[in-house]
Design a protein around this motif. Structure first.
Motif, PDB file in Angstrom:
ATOM      1  N   ASN A 269       0.925  -1.093   0.063  1.00 52.48           N
ATOM      2  CA  ASN A 269      -0.151  -0.213  -0.068  1.00 52.48           C
ATOM      3  C   ASN A 269       0.694   1.174  -0.060  1.00 52.48           C
ATOM      4  O   ASN A 269       0.404   2.489  -0.478  1.00 52.48           O
ATOM      5  CB  ASN A 269      -0.895  -0.098   1.356  1.00 52.48           C
ATOM      6  CG  ASN A 269      -2.007  -0.873   0.689  1.00 52.48           C
ATOM      7  OD1 ASN A 269      -2.409  -1.233  -0.140  1.00 52.48           O
ATOM      8  ND2 ASN A 269      -2.541  -1.535   1.883  1.00 52.48           N
ATOM      9  N   ASN A 270       2.199   0.987   0.391  1.00 48.87           N
ATOM     10  CA  ASN A 270       2.799   2.319   0.374  1.00 48.87           C
ATOM     11  C   ASN A 270       3.031   2.790  -1.148  1.00 48.87           C
ATOM     12  O   ASN A 270       3.044   3.879  -1.476  1.00 48.87           O
ATOM     13  CB  ASN A 270       4.612   1.877   0.589  1.00 48.87           C
ATOM     14  CG  ASN A 270       4.388   1.535   2.368  1.00 48.87           C
ATOM     15  OD1 ASN A 270       3.618   1.856   2.982  1.00 48.87           O
ATOM     16  ND2 ASN A 270       5.623   0.985   2.711  1.00 48.87           N
ATOM     17  N   VAL A 271       3.369   1.911  -1.904  1.00 47.41           N
ATOM     18  CA  VAL A 271       3.302   2.287  -3.585  1.00 47.41           C
ATOM     19  C   VAL A 271       2.028   2.952  -3.989  1.00 47.41           C
ATOM     20  O   VAL A 271       2.081   3.816  -4.566  1.00 47.41           O
ATOM     21  CB  VAL A 271       3.647   0.787  -4.405  1.00 47.41           C
ATOM     22  CG1 VAL A 271       3.490   1.291  -5.853  1.00 47.41           C
ATOM     23  CG2 VAL A 271       5.195   0.252  -3.947  1.00 47.41           C
ATOM     24  N   ILE A 272       0.958   2.328  -3.558  1.00 47.93           N
ATOM     25  CA  ILE A 272      -0.514   2.900  -3.748  1.00 47.93           C
ATOM     26  C   ILE A 272      -0.489   4.364  -3.121  1.00 47.93           C
ATOM     27  O   ILE A 272      -0.852   5.141  -3.900  1.00 47.93           O
ATOM     28  CB  ILE A 272      -1.387   1.720  -3.354  1.00 47.93           C
ATOM     29  CG1 ILE A 272      -1.588   0.655  -4.099  1.00 47.93           C
ATOM     30  CG2 ILE A 272      -2.916   2.917  -3.544  1.00 47.93           C
ATOM     31  CD1 ILE A 272      -2.822  -0.105  -4.030  1.00 47.93           C
ATOM     32  N   ASN A 273      -0.106   4.541  -2.254  1.00 43.61           N
ATOM     33  CA  ASN A 273      -0.037   5.995  -1.591  1.00 43.61           C
ATOM     34  C   ASN A 273       0.921   6.954  -2.290  1.00 43.61           C
ATOM     35  O   ASN A 273       0.420   7.966  -2.560  1.00 43.61           O
ATOM     36  CB  ASN A 273       0.342   5.828  -0.026  1.00 43.61           C
ATOM     37  CG  ASN A 273      -0.680   5.295   0.851  1.00 43.61           C
ATOM     38  OD1 ASN A 273      -2.108   5.322   0.274  1.00 43.61           O
ATOM     39  ND2 ASN A 273      -0.390   4.716   1.884  1.00 43.61           N
ATOM     40  N   GLU A 274       1.854   6.411  -2.854  1.00 43.35           N
ATOM     41  CA  GLU A 274       3.119   7.304  -3.725  1.00 43.35           C
ATOM     42  C   GLU A 274       2.286   7.429  -4.797  1.00 43.35           C
ATOM     43  O   GLU A 274       2.224   8.829  -5.237  1.00 43.35           O
ATOM     44  CB  GLU A 274       4.187   6.394  -3.636  1.00 43.35           C
ATOM     45  CG  GLU A 274       5.449   7.167  -3.653  1.00 43.35           C
ATOM     46  CD  GLU A 274       6.817   6.175  -3.735  1.00 43.35           C
ATOM     47  OE1 GLU A 274       6.834   4.956  -3.319  1.00 43.35           O
ATOM     48  OE2 GLU A 274       7.697   6.744  -4.484  1.00 43.35           O
ATOM     49  N   LEU A 275       1.566   6.322  -5.600  1.00 46.25           N
ATOM     50  CA  LEU A 275       1.093   6.889  -6.792  1.00 46.25           C
ATOM     51  C   LEU A 275      -0.174   7.833  -6.673  1.00 46.25           C
ATOM     52  O   LEU A 275      -0.379   8.950  -7.378  1.00 46.25           O
ATOM     53  CB  LEU A 275       0.444   5.514  -7.483  1.00 46.25           C
ATOM     54  CG  LEU A 275       1.391   4.669  -7.907  1.00 46.25           C
ATOM     55  CD1 LEU A 275       0.621   3.220  -7.987  1.00 46.25           C
ATOM     56  CD2 LEU A 275       2.021   5.166  -9.134  1.00 46.25           C
ATOM     57  N   LYS A 276      -0.948   7.695  -5.609  1.00 50.25           N
ATOM     58  CA  LYS A 276      -1.974   8.558  -5.295  1.00 50.25           C
ATOM     59  C   LYS A 276      -1.286  10.228  -4.986  1.00 50.25           C
ATOM     60  O   LYS A 276      -2.044  11.008  -5.280  1.00 50.25           O
ATOM     61  CB  LYS A 276      -2.845   8.222  -4.150  1.00 50.25           C
ATOM     62  CG  LYS A 276      -3.832   7.070  -4.229  1.00 50.25           C
ATOM     63  CD  LYS A 276      -4.514   6.549  -3.025  1.00 50.25           C
ATOM     64  CE  LYS A 276      -5.499   5.295  -3.445  1.00 50.25           C
ATOM     65  NZ  LYS A 276      -6.016   4.986  -2.268  1.00 50.25           N
ATOM     66  N   SER A 277      -0.409  10.208  -4.209  1.00 45.51           N
ATOM     67  CA  SER A 277       0.240  11.502  -4.075  1.00 45.51           C
ATOM     68  C   SER A 277       0.895  11.877  -5.242  1.00 45.51           C
ATOM     69  O   SER A 277       1.063  13.269  -5.431  1.00 45.51           O
ATOM     70  CB  SER A 277       1.562  11.258  -2.927  1.00 45.51           C
ATOM     71  OG  SER A 277       2.487  10.845  -3.630  1.00 45.51           O
ATOM     72  N   MET A 278       1.051  11.354  -6.385  1.00 43.31           N
ATOM     73  CA  MET A 278       1.243  11.764  -7.761  1.00 43.31           C
ATOM     74  C   MET A 278       0.152  12.138  -8.567  1.00 43.31           C
ATOM     75  O   MET A 278       0.063  12.462  -9.608  1.00 43.31           O
ATOM     76  CB  MET A 278       1.902  10.618  -8.717  1.00 43.31           C
ATOM     77  CG  MET A 278       3.525  10.183  -7.994  1.00 43.31           C
ATOM     78  SD  MET A 278       4.179   8.782  -8.704  1.00 43.31           S
ATOM     79  CE  MET A 278       4.498   9.079 -10.275  1.00 43.31           C
ATOM     80  N   GLY A 279      -1.130  11.898  -7.910  1.00 41.98           N
ATOM     81  CA  GLY A 279      -2.410  12.427  -8.795  1.00 41.98           C
ATOM     82  C   GLY A 279      -2.955  11.464  -9.349  1.00 41.98           C
ATOM     83  O   GLY A 279      -3.997  11.706 -10.230  1.00 41.98           O
TER      84      GLY A 279
END
Ligand code: ZN
Length: 489
Positions: A113-123
């Motif tokens: 989920n860290n990767v998912i959060n990173e992607l979300k923070s990229m918009g």
């Protein structure tokens, strides 16, 4: 006067550059220092922007096996990531693509989920396609595809078979469903029902997908093979796939084939599999039968060694002179017919191991008339013809020379002669008698670019010592090989 000569040479050089239809460049390579970078470079090659990216774990092939048809449907590249963080080169590529949506294949064990959060923070908006095992993941991916009535069934516990079919499945939007060897998983059986599948292609032999599984599938056709290379070969043969362009990639790891499969589907190109160090016979066989000329290599030299592809798809006729009752030149206890046959056979070995198809006008001590040698060349469909000879004269004459003729393909023939002569002089230390025009039958009547090389003088003690030495014969073969490689490049 001098200036005029230089200008003429210069223009002549330019003319040569643009006038070599026979000399296609070596296969382009989509390279990278690791599998992440190869995936990024594949993406750069195929997509200037992409609304969607598909992300899979760089080590976990199991989830990714079925991803290609979905990625193709979304016109999205497949990129790789580490589990705990988005791999930086992948992240940069997502920025370059200006993606708005990421589809994650696999559970948190593959991509956290860290990767998912990173992607979300990229918009980006993020969708995860998950499942309790690889069979369920494949089923869930199939739910995103249209119903075409046809599915591909591949062994889920290894990757090569599924990847060999991936571009074809992707292009046709056929789901890739997975199975064990002995029994059909319930998720796969369910997917077959949900997708109204009436026809299936089993990819792999009985060692991968047993007949017990086959008996549970709707109108199954098996595309088998004794190994991964033969399965990939048979995918092309049985489905009669176009080989106008092809992708060559390692069959020993999944990453380059997976990330390349969507680009291959976009180019309507099948995947050919190879080992890192040599082209397997199965792959050679399909290249030679289909006369495949266009290759893109996926992966760095550690995945697909450069030496194994230097003459990929090239087709050469080798013509050792003389034979049988015609010994050719004699000297120092040597017969020209024996020397040139040995050099020809060594050249063949070297060229075949670099991916070339070879015809020899003779591969034993047989006499072939000159007219037949030219006929063999003219009916072969080959790219070049190389006639191998040794010279004779008084004992003082020495050195190597290479001849061409201008009756057909003069410019290309001369270029081939120049390249082979250059390599011989560089590697053999024989004196340079140069590249010359001549009316020898086999180069005059051969319509493809053709040369005749006189390796050295069998009547000169220093040349004869080299012509008699197996070490030097190998060097002659290497010289002909590298001269040919340079010509094609
Ligand atoms: Zn000769």
């Amino acid at each position: 006067m001098l200036r005029k000569c230089i200008l003429t040479l210069f223009l002549g050089g330019i003319f040569l550059l643009f006038n070599q239809p026979q000399a296609e460049a070596a296969a382009p390579r989509i390279d990278g220092k690791d599998r992440f970078e190869v995936a990024v470079n594949i993406s750069k090659k195929g997509w200037s922007t992409s609304k969607t990216v598909v992300l899979t774990n760089y080590l976990a092939y199991a989830d990714a096996l079925s991803a290609s048809p979905l990625a193709y449907k979304k016109n999205a590249p497949i990129l790789l990531t580490q589990n705990q963080f988005l791999t930086p080169s992948t992240k940069n590529e997502i920025y370059r693509l200006r993606s708005k949506e990421a589809v994650i294949i696999g559970g948190t064990g593959s991509i956290s989920n860290n990767v998912i959060n990173e992607l979300k923070s990229m918009g980006l908006t993020v969708t995860r396609i998950d499942g309790k095992d690889r069979f369920v993941v494949a089923q869930n991916i199939s739910r995103q595809l249209s119903n075409k009535g046809i599915a591909v069934i591949a062994y889920g516990l290894n990757f090569p078979d599924a990847l060999a079919i991936a571009p074809y499945a992707a292009k046709n939007e056929y789901p890739i469903l997975l199975t064990g060897n002995g029994s059909l998983p319930s998720a796969t059986a369910a997917a077959l029902r949900e997708k109204n599948i009436t026809k299936t292609y089993i990819i792999g032999g009985e060692a991968s997908v047993s007949n017990a599984v086959k008996s549970q599938l709707p109108s199954p056709t098996r595309i088998g093979g004794a190994n991964r290379f033969e399965v990939a070969e048979n995918v092309i043969r049985q489905l009669n796939l176009s080989t106008a362009s092809t992708y060559l990639t390692s069959g020993m790891n999944f990453a380059d084939a997976l990330t390349g499969s969507v680009l291959a589907a976009k180019s309507n190109a099948p995947l050919l599999l190879t080992t890192p160090t040599y082209l397997p016979n199965e792959t050679k066989s399909i290249i030679q039968d289909k006369i495949v000329k266009s290759f893109t290599i996926l992966g760095g030299p550690a995945s697909v060694n450069t030496n194994s592809t230097l003459l990929l798809g090239k087709f050469v006729v080798l013509d050792p002179g003389h034979g049988d009752f015609d010994p050719g030149a004699l000297g120092d206890g040597l017969k020209e017919k024996d020397v040139v046959l040995d050099v020809g056979l060594r050249t063949r070995t070297k060229m075949v191991s670099a991916g070339a198809k070879i015809i020899m006008t003779r591969d034993d001590d047989t006499f072939i008339p000159l007219a037949d040698r030219a006929k063999i060349a003219n009916s072969s469909g080959a790219d070049t013809f190389i006639s191998i000879h040794a010279n004779s004269a008084g004992s003082t004459a020495s050195g190597s020379e290479t001849y061409y003729n201008t009756a057909y393909n003069g410019a290309a023939s001369k270029e081939l002669a120049v390249e082979i002569q250059k390599e011989i002089i560089k590697r053999m230390g024989t004196s340079d008698r140069g590249v010359k025009e001549a009316d020898f039958y086999v180069i005059k009547y051969t319509k493809i670019p053709s040369i005749l090389v006189e390796l050295g003088f069998i009547t000169n003690p220093s040349d004869a010592a080299k012509l008699g030495s197996t070490t030097y014969r190998q060097k002659f073969a290497d010289a002909i090989f590298y001269g040919t490689v340079n010509y094609f490049n």
